[in-house]
Motif scaffolding. Structure first.
Motif, PDB file in Angstrom:
ATOM      1  N   LYS A 296     -11.115  -3.977 -13.448  1.00  0.00           N
ATOM      2  CA  LYS A 296     -12.388  -3.472 -14.991  1.00  0.00           C
ATOM      3  C   LYS A 296     -14.075  -4.269 -14.280  1.00  0.00           C
ATOM      4  O   LYS A 296     -14.853  -3.607 -14.871  1.00  0.00           O
ATOM      5  N   GLU A 297     -13.702  -5.343 -14.045  1.00  0.00           N
ATOM      6  CA  GLU A 297     -14.834  -5.932 -13.984  1.00  0.00           C
ATOM      7  C   GLU A 297     -15.509  -6.473 -12.551  1.00  0.00           C
ATOM      8  O   GLU A 297     -16.667  -6.343 -12.659  1.00  0.00           O
ATOM      9  N   LEU A 298     -14.789  -6.391 -11.793  1.00  0.00           N
ATOM     10  CA  LEU A 298     -15.016  -6.155 -10.083  1.00  0.00           C
ATOM     11  C   LEU A 298     -14.587  -4.852  -9.667  1.00  0.00           C
ATOM     12  O   LEU A 298     -15.086  -5.191  -7.667  1.00  0.00           O
ATOM     13  N   GLY A 299     -14.741  -4.305 -10.240  1.00  0.00           N
ATOM     14  CA  GLY A 299     -14.381  -3.323  -9.221  1.00  0.00           C
ATOM     15  C   GLY A 299     -13.009  -2.763  -8.318  1.00  0.00           C
ATOM     16  O   GLY A 299     -13.119  -1.852  -7.652  1.00  0.00           O
ATOM     17  N   ILE A 300     -12.653  -3.443  -8.209  1.00  0.00           N
ATOM     18  CA  ILE A 300     -11.101  -3.301  -7.043  1.00  0.00           C
ATOM     19  C   ILE A 300     -10.391  -2.107  -7.651  1.00  0.00           C
ATOM     20  O   ILE A 300      -9.874  -2.331  -8.904  1.00  0.00           O
ATOM     21  N   THR A 301      -9.908  -1.360  -6.544  1.00  0.00           N
ATOM     22  CA  THR A 301      -8.838  -0.255  -7.417  1.00  0.00           C
ATOM     23  C   THR A 301      -7.881   0.363  -6.227  1.00  0.00           C
ATOM     24  O   THR A 301      -7.189   0.583  -6.288  1.00  0.00           O
ATOM     25  N   ASP A 302      -8.019  -0.865  -4.603  1.00  0.00           N
ATOM     26  CA  ASP A 302      -7.141  -1.045  -3.806  1.00  0.00           C
ATOM     27  C   ASP A 302      -5.565  -1.540  -4.929  1.00  0.00           C
ATOM     28  O   ASP A 302      -5.716  -2.615  -5.073  1.00  0.00           O
ATOM     29  N   GLN A 303      -4.699  -0.604  -5.212  1.00  0.00           N
ATOM     30  CA  GLN A 303      -3.247  -0.675  -6.470  1.00  0.00           C
ATOM     31  C   GLN A 303      -2.740  -2.022  -5.623  1.00  0.00           C
ATOM     32  O   GLN A 303      -1.719  -2.630  -6.236  1.00  0.00           O
ATOM     33  N   SER A 304      -2.617  -2.061  -4.208  1.00  0.00           N
ATOM     34  CA  SER A 304      -1.884  -3.275  -3.229  1.00  0.00           C
ATOM     35  C   SER A 304      -2.161  -4.323  -4.013  1.00  0.00           C
ATOM     36  O   SER A 304      -1.169  -5.212  -4.007  1.00  0.00           O
ATOM     37  N   ILE A 305      -3.938  -4.298  -4.229  1.00  0.00           N
ATOM     38  CA  ILE A 305      -4.696  -5.701  -4.479  1.00  0.00           C
ATOM     39  C   ILE A 305      -3.995  -6.516  -5.891  1.00  0.00           C
ATOM     40  O   ILE A 305      -4.213  -7.417  -5.597  1.00  0.00           O
ATOM     41  N   LEU A 306      -4.351  -4.819  -6.192  1.00  0.00           N
ATOM     42  CA  LEU A 306      -3.934  -5.482  -7.782  1.00  0.00           C
ATOM     43  C   LEU A 306      -2.671  -5.523  -8.243  1.00  0.00           C
ATOM     44  O   LEU A 306      -2.213  -6.350  -8.858  1.00  0.00           O
ATOM     45  N   ASP A 307      -1.094  -4.869  -7.947  1.00  0.00           N
ATOM     46  CA  ASP A 307      -0.432  -5.385  -7.477  1.00  0.00           C
ATOM     47  C   ASP A 307       0.218  -7.024  -6.887  1.00  0.00           C
ATOM     48  O   ASP A 307       0.519  -7.625  -7.836  1.00  0.00           O
ATOM     49  N   ALA A 308      -0.580  -7.139  -5.842  1.00  0.00           N
ATOM     50  CA  ALA A 308      -0.537  -8.608  -5.492  1.00  0.00           C
ATOM     51  C   ALA A 308      -0.616  -9.829  -6.403  1.00  0.00           C
ATOM     52  O   ALA A 308       0.127 -10.949  -6.748  1.00  0.00           O
ATOM     53  N   ILE A 309      -1.879  -9.486  -7.439  1.00  0.00           N
ATOM     54  CA  ILE A 309      -2.420 -10.252  -8.034  1.00  0.00           C
ATOM     55  C   ILE A 309      -1.623 -10.418  -9.433  1.00  0.00           C
ATOM     56  O   ILE A 309      -1.354 -11.320 -10.073  1.00  0.00           O
ATOM     57  N   ARG A 310      -1.552  -9.391 -10.107  1.00  0.00           N
ATOM     58  CA  ARG A 310      -0.545  -9.317 -11.331  1.00  0.00           C
ATOM     59  C   ARG A 310       0.933  -9.601 -10.716  1.00  0.00           C
ATOM     60  O   ARG A 310       1.011 -10.589 -12.059  1.00  0.00           O
ATOM     61  N   TYR A 311       1.530  -9.902  -9.577  1.00  0.00           N
ATOM     62  CA  TYR A 311       2.545 -10.805  -9.608  1.00  0.00           C
ATOM     63  C   TYR A 311       2.749 -11.604  -9.004  1.00  0.00           C
ATOM     64  O   TYR A 311       3.978 -12.463  -8.416  1.00  0.00           O
ATOM     65  N   HIS A 312       2.048 -12.082  -8.419  1.00  0.00           N
ATOM     66  CA  HIS A 312       1.467 -12.976  -7.851  1.00  0.00           C
ATOM     67  C   HIS A 312       2.615 -14.676  -8.409  1.00  0.00           C
ATOM     68  O   HIS A 312       3.271 -15.887  -7.974  1.00  0.00           O
ATOM     69  N   THR A 313       3.454 -14.550  -9.966  1.00  0.00           N
ATOM     70  CA  THR A 313       3.302 -15.661 -10.489  1.00  0.00           C
ATOM     71  C   THR A 313       5.563 -15.275 -11.002  1.00  0.00           C
ATOM     72  O   THR A 313       6.046 -16.311 -10.045  1.00  0.00           O
ATOM     73  N   THR A 314       5.035 -14.222 -11.005  1.00  0.00           N
ATOM     74  CA  THR A 314       6.951 -14.139 -10.816  1.00  0.00           C
ATOM     75  C   THR A 314       7.425 -13.366 -10.433  1.00  0.00           C
ATOM     76  O   THR A 314       8.455 -13.010  -9.776  1.00  0.00           O
ATOM     77  N   GLY A 315       6.867 -12.609  -9.095  1.00  0.00           N
ATOM     78  CA  GLY A 315       7.285 -11.412  -7.606  1.00  0.00           C
ATOM     79  C   GLY A 315       8.118 -10.114  -9.236  1.00  0.00           C
ATOM     80  O   GLY A 315       7.665 -10.651  -9.727  1.00  0.00           O
ATOM     81  N   ARG A 316       8.534  -9.832  -7.561  1.00  0.00           N
ATOM     82  CA  ARG A 316       9.419  -8.386  -8.657  1.00  0.00           C
ATOM     83  C   ARG A 316      10.075  -8.049  -8.061  1.00  0.00           C
ATOM     84  O   ARG A 316       9.603  -8.222  -5.795  1.00  0.00           O
ATOM     85  N   ALA A 317      10.932  -6.739  -8.412  1.00  0.00           N
ATOM     86  CA  ALA A 317      12.129  -6.402  -7.175  1.00  0.00           C
ATOM     87  C   ALA A 317      10.613  -5.698  -6.683  1.00  0.00           C
ATOM     88  O   ALA A 317      10.007  -5.044  -6.973  1.00  0.00           O
ATOM     89  N   GLY A 318      11.206  -5.362  -4.871  1.00  0.00           N
ATOM     90  CA  GLY A 318      10.479  -4.393  -4.565  1.00  0.00           C
ATOM     91  C   GLY A 318       9.296  -4.372  -4.189  1.00  0.00           C
ATOM     92  O   GLY A 318       8.681  -3.804  -3.870  1.00  0.00           O
ATOM     93  N   MET A 319       9.054  -5.566  -3.998  1.00  0.00           N
ATOM     94  CA  MET A 319       7.558  -6.686  -3.560  1.00  0.00           C
ATOM     95  C   MET A 319       6.789  -5.733  -2.058  1.00  0.00           C
ATOM     96  O   MET A 319       8.308  -5.408  -1.434  1.00  0.00           O
TER      97      MET A 319
END
Length: 175
Positions: A81-104
């Motif tokens: 929203k603030e920086l205009g990052i639209t690449d979902q792969s980058i957003l997911d890497a940021i989102r799940y960096h603390t817990t990880g997730r299945a299917g990383m």
């Protein structure tokens, strides 16, 4: 952003780029995700809860009890929203960096691991993780999850189910 957190973020970004080059992942995407992964790290617990709810993030009971787990999801929303990052792969890497997730994805694994082994990290077992990271991305992520789970168990801390799911998925041969 405090200076120490800035240096950590740069260390994660550079480590992520290096791992990405080694494992055939887009190095610039890895650098970007690494640089932005802790964008919301400095918010106090109440601030993380408010930011998550204001952003439409569904907060589960474990995150409500341990709001620091929300700094990844909140950072992903801010990056978009603030920086205009639209690449979902980058957003997911940021989102799940603390817990990880299945299917990383491999990018998610790179950022997860870079956060654990960047040069400023000093804790028992980090050198073993660094060595493993140079040989096998999946094995290093699995070892990182094992180490994190042991840390939480030894201290009686809550563990997010995504971390168990990430470990199990890696053991079963998936991301």
């Amino acid at each position: 952003m405090p200076e120490a957190l800035f240096h950590h973020s740069v260390g994660v970004a550079e480590t992520a780029r290096s791992l990405a080059q080694r494992y055939g992942v887009d190095p610039e995407a890895a650098f970007t995700a690494g640089l932005l992964h802790d964008l919301a790290k400095n918010l106090p617990p109440e601030g993380l809860l408010k930011a998550a709810e204001a952003s439409g993030i569904v907060v589960d009971g474990i995150e409500r009890a341990n709001p620091s787990l929300l700094h990844g999801p909140v950072a992903a929303v801010w990056a978009e929203k603030e920086l205009g990052i639209t690449d979902q792969s980058i957003l997911d890497a940021i989102r799940y960096h603390t817990t990880g997730r299945a299917g990383m994805s491999r990018l998610e694994m790179v950022v997860y691991l870079a956060d654990l082994i960047e040069p400023g990290r000093r804790y028992p077992g980090v050198d073993r993780l660094r060595e493993l990271a140079g040989k096998d991305l999946v094995a290093a992520c699995r070892a990182g999850l094992d180490q994190t789970l042991r840390f939480c168990l030894d201290r009686g801390l809550l563990i997010h189910p995504r971390s168990f799911e990430a470990r199990n998925a890696l053991l079963l041969g998936g991301g």
